[in-house]
Write a protein that holds these residues in place. Structure first.
Motif, mmCIF file in Angstrom:
data_model
loop_
_atom_site.group_PDB
_atom_site.id
_atom_site.type_symbol
_atom_site.label_atom_id
_atom_site.label_comp_id
_atom_site.label_asym_id
_atom_site.label_seq_id
_atom_site.Cartn_x
_atom_site.Cartn_y
_atom_site.Cartn_z
ATOM 1 N N ALA A 171 0.825 -1.213 0.000
ATOM 2 C CA ALA A 171 0.000 0.000 0.000
ATOM 3 C C ALA A 171 0.861 1.266 0.000
ATOM 4 O O ALA A 171 0.382 2.353 -0.305
ATOM 5 C CB ALA A 171 -0.919 -0.006 1.217
ATOM 6 N N ILE A 172 2.138 1.118 0.371
ATOM 7 C CA ILE A 172 3.017 2.311 0.349
ATOM 8 C C ILE A 172 3.377 2.586 -1.106
ATOM 9 O O ILE A 172 4.086 1.804 -1.744
ATOM 10 C CB ILE A 172 4.301 2.081 1.187
ATOM 11 N N ALA A 173 2.869 3.716 -1.613
ATOM 12 C CA ALA A 173 3.098 4.030 -3.037
ATOM 13 C C ALA A 173 4.528 4.515 -3.244
ATOM 14 O O ALA A 173 5.093 5.196 -2.391
ATOM 15 C CB ALA A 173 2.120 5.103 -3.479
ATOM 16 N N LEU A 174 5.107 4.126 -4.377
ATOM 17 C CA LEU A 174 6.443 4.629 -4.729
ATOM 18 C C LEU A 174 6.276 5.867 -5.605
ATOM 19 O O LEU A 174 5.350 5.931 -6.419
ATOM 20 C CB LEU A 174 7.244 3.551 -5.461
ATOM 21 N N PRO A 175 7.160 6.848 -5.446
ATOM 22 C CA PRO A 175 6.981 8.095 -6.205
ATOM 23 C C PRO A 175 7.246 7.928 -7.695
ATOM 24 O O PRO A 175 7.976 7.026 -8.099
ATOM 25 C CB PRO A 175 8.023 9.027 -5.583
ATOM 26 N N GLU A 176 6.693 8.813 -8.491
ATOM 27 C CA GLU A 176 7.038 8.936 -9.914
ATOM 28 C C GLU A 176 8.321 9.771 -9.934
ATOM 29 O O GLU A 176 8.340 10.873 -9.399
ATOM 30 C CB GLU A 176 5.955 9.733 -10.657
ATOM 31 N N VAL A 177 9.359 9.235 -10.519
ATOM 32 C CA VAL A 177 10.629 9.981 -10.495
ATOM 33 C C VAL A 177 10.918 10.511 -11.894
ATOM 34 O O VAL A 177 11.158 9.742 -12.819
ATOM 35 C CB VAL A 177 11.778 9.080 -9.986
ATOM 36 N N ASP A 178 10.924 11.827 -12.002
ATOM 37 C CA ASP A 178 11.152 12.431 -13.314
ATOM 38 C C ASP A 178 12.601 12.244 -13.749
ATOM 39 O O ASP A 178 13.518 12.266 -12.935
ATOM 40 C CB ASP A 178 10.826 13.927 -13.245
ATOM 41 N N ALA A 179 12.785 12.080 -15.053
ATOM 42 C CA ALA A 179 14.123 11.808 -15.594
ATOM 43 C C ALA A 179 15.108 12.939 -15.356
ATOM 44 O O ALA A 179 16.321 12.724 -15.337
ATOM 45 C CB ALA A 179 14.023 11.531 -17.087
ATOM 46 N N ALA A 180 14.598 14.147 -15.162
ATOM 47 C CA ALA A 180 15.506 15.286 -14.978
ATOM 48 C C ALA A 180 16.080 15.322 -13.557
ATOM 49 O O ALA A 180 16.969 16.124 -13.260
ATOM 50 C CB ALA A 180 14.775 16.579 -15.270
ATOM 51 N N ARG A 181 15.575 14.450 -12.692
ATOM 52 C CA ARG A 181 16.041 14.491 -11.302
ATOM 53 C C ARG A 181 17.393 13.813 -11.135
ATOM 54 O O ARG A 181 17.765 12.914 -11.875
ATOM 55 C CB ARG A 181 14.992 13.833 -10.388
ATOM 56 N N ARG A 182 18.135 14.254 -10.088
ATOM 57 C CA ARG A 182 19.452 13.655 -9.804
ATOM 58 C C ARG A 182 19.277 12.199 -9.404
ATOM 59 O O ARG A 182 18.346 11.863 -8.660
ATOM 60 C CB ARG A 182 20.127 14.411 -8.658
#
Ligand code: MCA
Ligand code: AMP
Length: 531
Positions: A171-182
């Motif tokens: 149930a713990i959602a994982l974040p959407e990680v944008d490609a521009a992030r470190r």
């Protein structure tokens, strides 16, 4: 797409746009045609769920296992938050399945992976922890005691993987990680006295992977042996990440040993091998020491490979030729750097020219320039400059060093000198004598001098790289002494303060160091004194 460019220097915008257009024309790819999210990597793994991703310590792990374990670690790291928001998470884990699941766990929780070198002494590790301000250090119970002193400041929490919960709620959602992030910080030595953290984004790493997957025709049928340390691009991107992107299998040998590598060649169904020139030198030595029957088996074992690659340092033609005679493979030599991943490569199909590093990889733009930053044509030596999505984001918290590393028109300055010779680049050297490549590790002479000067018996010193067939260069230290010194004691003293590969092997005792009229030590003169 241009956000980073505007941030770095608004004035450069025109040049960057012009370069993007150039890249589109040169590569036929629009930047937004490439997958741009970490989730694309994860989605690819889901396709290969039932295939073996990693073989580590004799055990096989499926892509399914990697997805589950990395999600569990990510959920643990989140500790109730929705996104780590680029918090730096350091990990000290030998090459293994555990390393991969932690690296992926950090990424999937939105953190920045900071892999530590497992052979570094505490002061080197402490430097990275404090520079990145990492608050979490993940390790295994085997290394807990060694690392404990790093928690003394109260700023770092040491967590053993064995203490993590076996299950975490889906149930713990994982974040959407944008490609521009470190996504990752790797430390590299340069012409300053302290190593700099090279920050890559997910997009940078993806571009580095895709260039190699395309050029070297990686597929899900591949199987590679990984013997390189996992705190550098060669081991992390070229081997591990390319394998996982392709649905291939990566077998780990955590500590290099030439006999064990030959055993893997004989026993495993490998298709690919990638290493640094020193490793090929050591494999050749082990072959030469074997008896005739063993040699024949060793030669035959090389027949199953479709490609063998050398890089990270210049490959001596003598090593290329000896390896060719043993294995039947002409090593594919390529050129890269921590800041850019790989830039130049000999062809997978087609002629591989000894002493040359080939042509730009897909998506990578290269130019050679003179000291006035004017672009040079074939046959003229100049500095290699690079542009493309593969080029890193910044030096961690060093905006001036970052700005200095790029030209006014937005090209990354590698400091390597090359020449285009009949359709293939040839590396001629570097523009700084203070950078040494030994065993393919990049080493700053200034960093070593700084430590030597703190020794009570040393008044002055000069450190240089001396040519060596096995190591590329070996480190020489010229010392002006205050009082007598025991060389073995000095080496042990240094090993407590720096990684073993940075400890000088050759020593010279002088009354004074050679200097120019401005009082600067003339390193090229100093090198000659070692002869
Ligand atoms: C170790 N020894 C050395 C050196 N290193 N002697 C001279 N010069 C050196 N540089 C000595 C040790 O003191 C010891 O001697 C003996 O060799 C064995 O030490 P050990 O640490 O066990 O060495 P090894 O395991 O045989 O290491 C050799 C190695 C290693 C496997 C070639 O150096 C290595 O992994 N290099 C690769 C680094 C790498 O991945 N670079 C890529 C970064 P004694 O027994 O007398 O004490 S560059 C990159 O990523 C870019 C992007 C790129 O282009 O790829
Ligand atoms: P690093 O910063 O550790 O990633 O090392 C990158 C440096 O390794 C480059 O700047 C080059 O000086 C050197 N290098 C990498 N590949 C080659 C190669 N094939 N030939 C010569 N030098 C190389």
């Amino acid at each position: 797409m241009y956000g980073r460019i505007v941030q770095r220097n608004k004035k450069l915008c025109f040049w960057k746009i012009a370069t993007e257009i150039f890249l589109i024309l040169a590569t036929g790819l629009f930047p937004n045609e490439k997958p741009t999210q970490l989730k694309d990597f994860v989605a690819r793994c889901q396709q290969f769920a039932d295939q073996t991703a990693v073989i580590s310590e004799g055990q096989s792990y499926l892509y399914r296992d990697l997805l589950e374990d990395s999600a569990r670690i990510a959920r643990f790291l989140l500790q109730g938050s929705t996104d780590l928001n680029e918090a730096r998470i350091a990990f000290f884990i030998p090459s293994s399945y555990a390393y991969v699941s932690v690296q992926w766990g950090v990424w999937r929780a939105g953190g920045v992976a900071v892999p530590l070198c497992t052979s570094h002494p505490l002061p080197s590790l402490e430097y990275v922890l404090s520079d990145t301000a990492a608050e979490v250090l993940l390790t295994t119970s085997q290394h807990k005691e060694f690392l404990q002193p790093l928690t003394a400041s109260g700023k770092v929490q040491l967590i053993c993987l064995e203490d993590l919960p076996a299950e975490m709620s889906d149930a713990i959602a994982l974040p959407e990680v944008d490609a521009a992030r470190r996504s990752m910080i790797l430390y590299t030595s340069g012409t300053t006295s302290l190593p700099k953290g090279v920050v890559s984004t997910h997009k940078n790493i993806q571009a580095q992977i895709q260039a190699l997957v395309e050029a070297w025709e990686w597929s899900a049928d591949d199987h590679i042996l990984n013997i390189l340390p996992l705190h550098h691009v060669h081991g992390i991107v070229n081997i591990l990440s390319c394998a996982l992107w392709s649905g291939a299998c990566c077998t780990f040998l955590p500590k290099f040993d030439p006999d064990k590598v030959w055993e893997h060649f004989l026993r495993d169904d490998l298709t690919l091998f990638m290493a640094v020139p020193t490793i090929y030198f050591k494999l050749i030595t082990a072959y030469e020491q074997a008896d005739a029957t063993a040699q024949q088996q060793m030669r035959e074992s090389c027949g199953k490979f479709r490609l063998m690659v050398s890089g990270s340092a210049a490959l001596p033609v003598s090593v290329l030729e000896k390896w060719q005679a043993i294995s039947g493979h002409t090593l594919l030599e390529r050129y890269g750097m921590t800041e850019i991943g790989m830039a130049l490569s000999n062809p997978y199909r087609g002629e591989r020219r000894p002493g040359h590093v080939g042509m730009p990889l897909p998506g990578v733009a290269i130019r050679l320039v003179n000291e006035s930053n004017e672009t040079l044509g074939p046959g003229l030596p100049g500095e290699i400059q690079v542009q493309g999505d593969n080029v890193f984001n910044e030096y961690w918290q060093k905006p001036e060093a970052t700005q200095e590393a790029f030209t006014n028109d937005g090209w990354f300055k590698t400091g390597d000198i090359a020449m285009l010779n009949e359709g293939s680049y040839r590396i001629l050297g570097r523009n700084s004598v203070d950078i040494i490549k030994s065993g393919a590790y990049k080493i700053s002479a200034l960093e070593i001098e700084e430590v030597l000067r703190t020794h009570p018996a040393i008044r002055e010193c000069g450190v240089v790289g001396l040519p060596d067939e096995e190591w590329g260069e070996v480190i020489g230290a010229a010392l002006v002494l205050r009082s007598a010194i025991d060389e073995t004691e000095l080496k042990n003293w240094l090993k407590e303060r720096m990684p073993a590969y940075r400890v000088p092997r050759k020593y010279l005792y002088l009354e004074d160091l050679p200097r120019n009229t401005l009082g600067k030590v003339t390193k090229n003169e100093l090198k000659k004194l070692f002869n």
